[in-house]
Design an enzyme around this catalytic site. Structure first.
Site, PDB file in Angstrom:
ATOM      1  N   SER A 143       0.907  -1.034  -0.117  1.00  0.00           N
ATOM      2  CA  SER A 143      -0.028  -0.178   0.062  1.00  0.00           C
ATOM      3  C   SER A 143       1.005   1.325   0.097  1.00  0.00           C
ATOM      4  CB  SER A 143      -0.774  -0.034   1.143  1.00  0.00           C
ATOM      5  OG  SER A 143      -1.705   1.410   1.483  1.00  0.00           O
ATOM      6  N   TYR A 157      -2.335  -0.309  10.376  1.00  0.00           N
ATOM      7  CA  TYR A 157      -2.101  -0.803   8.995  1.00  0.00           C
ATOM      8  C   TYR A 157      -1.081  -0.384   8.139  1.00  0.00           C
ATOM      9  CZ  TYR A 157      -3.803  -0.963   4.086  1.00  0.00           C
ATOM     10  OH  TYR A 157      -3.927  -1.206   2.787  1.00  0.00           O
TER      11      TYR A 157
HETATM   12  P1  NAP Z   1     -11.596  -5.606   0.564  1.00  0.00           P
HETATM   13  O1  NAP Z   1     -12.547  -5.192  -0.642  1.00  0.00           O
HETATM   14  O2  NAP Z   1     -11.768  -4.991   1.944  1.00  0.00           O
HETATM   15  O3  NAP Z   1     -11.565  -7.017   0.455  1.00  0.00           O
HETATM   16  C1  NAP Z   1     -10.917  -7.984   1.259  1.00  0.00           C
HETATM   17  C2  NAP Z   1     -11.009  -9.425   0.822  1.00  0.00           C
HETATM   18  O4  NAP Z   1     -10.121 -10.049   1.859  1.00  0.00           O
HETATM   19  C3  NAP Z   1     -12.390 -10.034   0.913  1.00  0.00           C
HETATM   20  O5  NAP Z   1     -12.535 -10.789  -0.379  1.00  0.00           O
HETATM   21  C4  NAP Z   1     -12.336 -10.720   2.244  1.00  0.00           C
HETATM   22  O6  NAP Z   1     -13.258 -11.975   2.202  1.00  0.00           O
HETATM   23  C5  NAP Z   1     -10.916 -11.192   2.191  1.00  0.00           C
HETATM   24  N1  NAP Z   1     -10.411 -11.496   3.667  1.00  0.00           N
HETATM   25  C6  NAP Z   1     -10.368 -10.642   4.789  1.00  0.00           C
HETATM   26  N2  NAP Z   1      -9.696 -11.337   5.553  1.00  0.00           N
HETATM   27  C7  NAP Z   1      -9.601 -12.298   5.100  1.00  0.00           C
HETATM   28  C8  NAP Z   1      -8.801 -13.890   5.751  1.00  0.00           C
HETATM   29  N3  NAP Z   1      -8.253 -13.556   7.133  1.00  0.00           N
HETATM   30  N4  NAP Z   1      -8.598 -14.759   5.182  1.00  0.00           N
HETATM   31  C9  NAP Z   1      -9.092 -14.500   3.753  1.00  0.00           C
HETATM   32  N5  NAP Z   1      -9.471 -14.002   3.134  1.00  0.00           N
HETATM   33  C10 NAP Z   1      -9.874 -12.859   4.069  1.00  0.00           C
HETATM   34  O7  NAP Z   1     -10.087  -5.356   0.177  1.00  0.00           O
HETATM   35  P2  NAP Z   1      -9.329  -4.401  -1.145  1.00  0.00           P
HETATM   36  O8  NAP Z   1      -9.688  -2.836  -0.829  1.00  0.00           O
HETATM   37  O9  NAP Z   1      -9.728  -5.009  -2.419  1.00  0.00           O
HETATM   38  O10 NAP Z   1      -7.818  -4.627  -0.458  1.00  0.00           O
HETATM   39  C11 NAP Z   1      -7.072  -5.746  -1.102  1.00  0.00           C
HETATM   40  C12 NAP Z   1      -5.580  -5.442  -0.692  1.00  0.00           C
HETATM   41  O11 NAP Z   1      -5.379  -4.014  -1.420  1.00  0.00           O
HETATM   42  C13 NAP Z   1      -5.081  -5.331   0.744  1.00  0.00           C
HETATM   43  O12 NAP Z   1      -4.119  -5.788   0.732  1.00  0.00           O
HETATM   44  C14 NAP Z   1      -5.226  -3.784   0.769  1.00  0.00           C
HETATM   45  O13 NAP Z   1      -4.343  -3.364   2.054  1.00  0.00           O
HETATM   46  C15 NAP Z   1      -4.444  -3.427  -0.366  1.00  0.00           C
HETATM   47  N6  NAP Z   1      -4.938  -1.912  -0.660  1.00  0.00           N
HETATM   48  C16 NAP Z   1      -6.441  -1.462  -0.632  1.00  0.00           C
HETATM   49  C17 NAP Z   1      -6.189  -0.106  -0.982  1.00  0.00           C
HETATM   50  C18 NAP Z   1      -7.773   0.623  -1.246  1.00  0.00           C
HETATM   51  O14 NAP Z   1      -7.857   1.866  -1.389  1.00  0.00           O
HETATM   52  N7  NAP Z   1      -8.871  -0.413  -1.473  1.00  0.00           N
HETATM   53  C19 NAP Z   1      -5.254   0.679  -1.119  1.00  0.00           C
HETATM   54  C20 NAP Z   1      -4.198   0.300  -0.723  1.00  0.00           C
HETATM   55  C21 NAP Z   1      -3.826  -1.115  -0.657  1.00  0.00           C
HETATM   56  P3  NAP Z   1     -14.707 -11.952   2.486  1.00  0.00           P
HETATM   57  O15 NAP Z   1     -15.522 -11.376   1.265  1.00  0.00           O
HETATM   58  O16 NAP Z   1     -15.047 -13.353   2.989  1.00  0.00           O
HETATM   59  O17 NAP Z   1     -14.937 -11.116   3.572  1.00  0.00           O
END
Ligand code: NAP
Length: 248
Positions: A143, A157
């Site tokens: 991130s 985080y």
């Molecule tokens: P998200 O929309 O909140 O989705 C999270 C996903 O992770 C869901 O599929 C959830 O499953 C799954 N999950 C959560 N805990 C888990 C566990 N213990 N074991 C297995 N699966 C688990 O997240 P996102 O925004 O796409 O983020 C994805 C990555 O990008 C993360 O590493 C985040 O830190 C990074 N990131 C995101 C952003 C942003 O702005 N969105 C920015 C920088 C970095 P369920 O559906 O079953 O709950």
């Protein structure tokens, strides 16, 4: 050779976009989720309808027994893994460290760091040429928070994402001789559900004007970057921390 990818946390958001794009590029895909079976099954059905091969496996990737079961399922149903996307990541209610419980810190640290280490370990066992594998690729989803620290909102985080940067650098050196490339993509602010977990579902729109490109990113844009890092076009790229944040 058959290309087989695991994307951790891929029922929604960046993970789901990555799994779908990977399928369209010819990978057999393992979708992994924690609790949202409906979202995972919807994605699996979409991939199947498009003629792709996908399985959906519930597993908490912060728990070693679950990770071992997840990889055993992939071995049995898809074959040897060739690509791992460590994508799972959680954040919790915005606030200052003084107000964060030990239980929360434990959840964030184990989900965001331990899972990457456990899944990388199991992937390397299958990919490393010195262990009989054929090499492969690992992409860690870090991130932009590792650059600014997310003080006053979620320093816990951001700290875990700093660890992912370091893990990428160290692991790329460790497994390069085994034919495995390890890279990290560092998204900026992306339109997904994660911001609701922090109590600020409209965060991306609120911050859009602070991004030089003047908008938040889409999960599909990060998926393209991940697929590039795993593909032959990036064959000499390893140990890279690639920012995908609109210059923020
Ligand atoms: P998200 O929309 O909140 O989705 C999270 C996903 O992770 C869901 O599929 C959830 O499953 C799954 N999950 C959560 N805990 C888990 C566990 N213990 N074991 C297995 N699966 C688990 O997240 P996102 O925004 O796409 O983020 C994805 C990555 O990008 C993360 O590493 C985040 O830190 C990074 N990131 C995101 C952003 C942003 O702005 N969105 C920015 C920088 C970095 P369920 O559906 O079953 O709950």
């Amino acid at each position: 050779m058959k290309q087989v990818m695991l994307v951790t946390g891929s029922s929604r958001g960046i993970g789901a976009a990555t799994a779908l794009l990977a399928s369209r590029r010819g990978y057999a895909v393992c979708i992994n989720y924690l609790g949202n079976v409906a979202a995972a099954e919807r994605l699996r059905a979409q991939i199947a309808a498009e003629g792709g091969a996908a399985i959906a496996v519930q597993a908490d990737v912060a728990v070693e027994a679950d990770v071992l079961r997840l990889f055993a399922t992939i071995d049995a149903q898809l074959g040897p893994l060739t690509a791992l996307v460590n994508n799972v990541g959680v954040l919790e209610q915005q606030g200052k460290l003084v107000d964060m419980s030990a239980e929360r810190l434990q959840r964030v640290v184990t989900t965001n760091i331990l899972s990457y280490l456990l899944c990388s370990r199991e992937a390397i066992k299958r990919m490393a040429t010195s262990l009989g594998g054929h090499g492969g690729g690992i992409v860690n989803v870090g991130s932009g928070a590792s650059k600014h620290g997310a003080g006053n909102v979620y320093v816990d985080y951001a700290s875990t994402k700093g660890a992912i940067d370091v893990m990428t650098l160290g692991l790329s050196k460790e497994v390069g001789p085994d034919g495995i490339r390890v890279n990290c993509v560092r998204p900026g602010i992306i339109h997904t559900d994660i911001h609701a977990s922090g109590g600020d579902p409209d965060r991306v729109n609120k911050l859009a004007s602070t991004v030089p490109l003047q908008r938040g990113g889409q999960p599909e844009e990060i998926a393209e970057t991940i697929l590039w890092l795993l593909g032959p076009q990036s064959s000499y790229v390893s140990g890279a921390l690639l920012d995908a944040g609109g210059a923020r």
